[in-house]
Design a protein around this motif. Structure first.
Motif, short mmCIF file in Angstrom:
data_model
loop_
_atom_site.label_atom_id
_atom_site.label_comp_id
_atom_site.label_asym_id
_atom_site.label_seq_id
_atom_site.Cartn_x
_atom_site.Cartn_y
_atom_site.Cartn_z
N GLN A 1 0.84 -1.20 0.00
CA GLN A 1 0.00 0.00 0.00
C GLN A 1 0.88 1.25 0.00
O GLN A 1 1.85 1.35 0.74
N ASN B 1 -15.44 -3.42 3.60
CA ASN B 1 -14.65 -3.33 4.83
C ASN B 1 -15.38 -2.53 5.91
O ASN B 1 -16.06 -1.56 5.61
N ASP C 1 -16.07 -3.39 10.43
CA ASP C 1 -16.82 -4.08 11.49
C ASP C 1 -17.19 -5.52 11.15
O ASP C 1 -18.24 -6.00 11.59
N ARG D 1 -9.57 -4.92 12.51
CA ARG D 1 -9.69 -5.15 13.96
C ARG D 1 -10.38 -6.48 14.25
O ARG D 1 -10.02 -7.17 15.21
#
Ligand code: FMN
Length: 322
Positions: free
Chosen positions: A75, A207, A209, A232
């Motif tokens: 990235q 993307n 949660d 996460r």
């Protein structure tokens, strides 16, 4: 490094770990590889500032991700399309499978510098960047990581329009706007579904949660996205990439066991001069995996760096995780 190219069209993966600057260091990557937690990597952002980045610096940056010979997507974040693509070309020579351009970072400092999500409103930049990437895109995958907008989710229509002038191989979209940061926001699937439509044939990776296979499956079915990315959620459930690949939810015990091993593996074989920074790396990862108020977090906080290895046995970690 494996130079497998991610071809245009159907994606060769159903889930991708989200890049995490400050978490995905050498210790984390080494431990994740020991547990075979992923089949491919997307690195956190490499900043392109005054000039394009030298090959030696790119090689060093890629090192933690290239140990296991798996595809690595580098990235890149910056403001100058030419320098960014020049850097991307050097990375290609080093064998990366793809380049992802960061137009998603919501940090104040990054936005002030006109980088990350600030570029979502700079449509000339988006078009220039993708035009500059055409040749490179014939050899390796080119993708963008975006948010639903800088200030409002309605911005996505114009963003998609600019991107579709020269479509990359795929898009990763975090459903929140940059202004929403990491706040609780409802309507994730509606936003993703709308973007899937706007991007037409271009595979969209959803993307935000996602922390279980069931949730990934629900998002995919409801929105028509091509794959999911979890950051996460992957730390909370380090089995997540495997679960999605194997189309099943692993048990809570299995998830806990993998997390215990991840923390343990991060604590072993640390050179003496890296003990303090390694403790911080473990805490940084645990902050997202279990939170700062968890008894295990507090326990690690009190460990002297010299005693990391002895005090973080699998049994001890399991005891605190129970
Ligand atoms: C500690 C941390 C560091 C991050 N670093 C990056 C980064 O370098 N590049 C990037 O595109 N996103 C970065 N992100 C964003 C994540 O990749 C992801 O888009 C975001 O956390 C939402 O997904 P999640 O809900 O699965 O965590 C970072 C997130 C966290 C929590």
């Amino acid at each position: 490094m494996n130079s497998t190219t991610l071809k245009r069209g159907k994606l060769p993966f159903s889930a991708l770990p989200g890049p995490m600057e400050g978490v995905m260091g050498p210790l984390f990557c080494r431990a994740a590889e020991r547990l075979n937690m992923t089949d491919l990597w997307m690195t956190p952002f490499l900043r392109v500032t005054t000039g394009s980045v030298r090959k030696g610096k790119i090689r060093k940056f890629l090192l933690p991700f290239s140990q296991a010979n798996k595809p690595v997507i580098l990235q890149i974040m910056g403001t100058d399309p030419h320098k960014m693509v020049e850097t991307a070309n050097r990375a290609k020579e080093l064998g990366v499978a793809g380049i992802n351009f960061n137009l998603a970072c919501p940090s104040m400092q990054v936005l002030k510098g006109g980088c990350g999500a600030a570029l979502l409103q700079n449509h000339d930049f988006i078009k220039d960047l993708l035009r500059e990437s055409i040749e490179l895109g014939k050899e390796i995958s080119i993708s963008l990581k975006i948010r639903a907008g800088l200030n409002a989710p309605t911005e996505i229509a114009k963003i998609a329009e600019s991107i579709m002038v020269t479509p990359p191989h795929f898009i990763v979209m975090h459903f929140r706007t940059a202004a929403e940061g990491y706040k609780k926001v409802s309507g994730r699937n509606e936003r993703i579904k709308k973007a899937v439509k706007l991007f037409n044939d271009l595979p969209l990776i959803a993307n935000g949660d996602i922390a279980s296979y069931s949730e990934a499956e629900q998002v995919t079915t409801e929105t028509g996205c091509a794959a999911v990315m979890a950051a996460r959620g992957w730390l909370k459930n380090p089995n997540l990439m495997r679960d999605i690949a194997e189309k099943k939810d692993s048990t809570a015990e299995k998830q806990q066991s993998t997390l215990a091993h991840l923390i343990h593996y991060m604590s072993i074989d640390i050179p003496d001069d890296k003990l303090k920074s390694s403790k911080n790396a473990i805490l940084d990862m645990m902050r997202y995996a279990i939170g700062c108020n968890h008894p295990l977090f507090r326990y690690v906080l009190d460990i002297h760096p010299n005693h990391l290895q002895t005090k973080l046995s699998i049994e001890t970690i399991r005891h605190y995780l129970r």
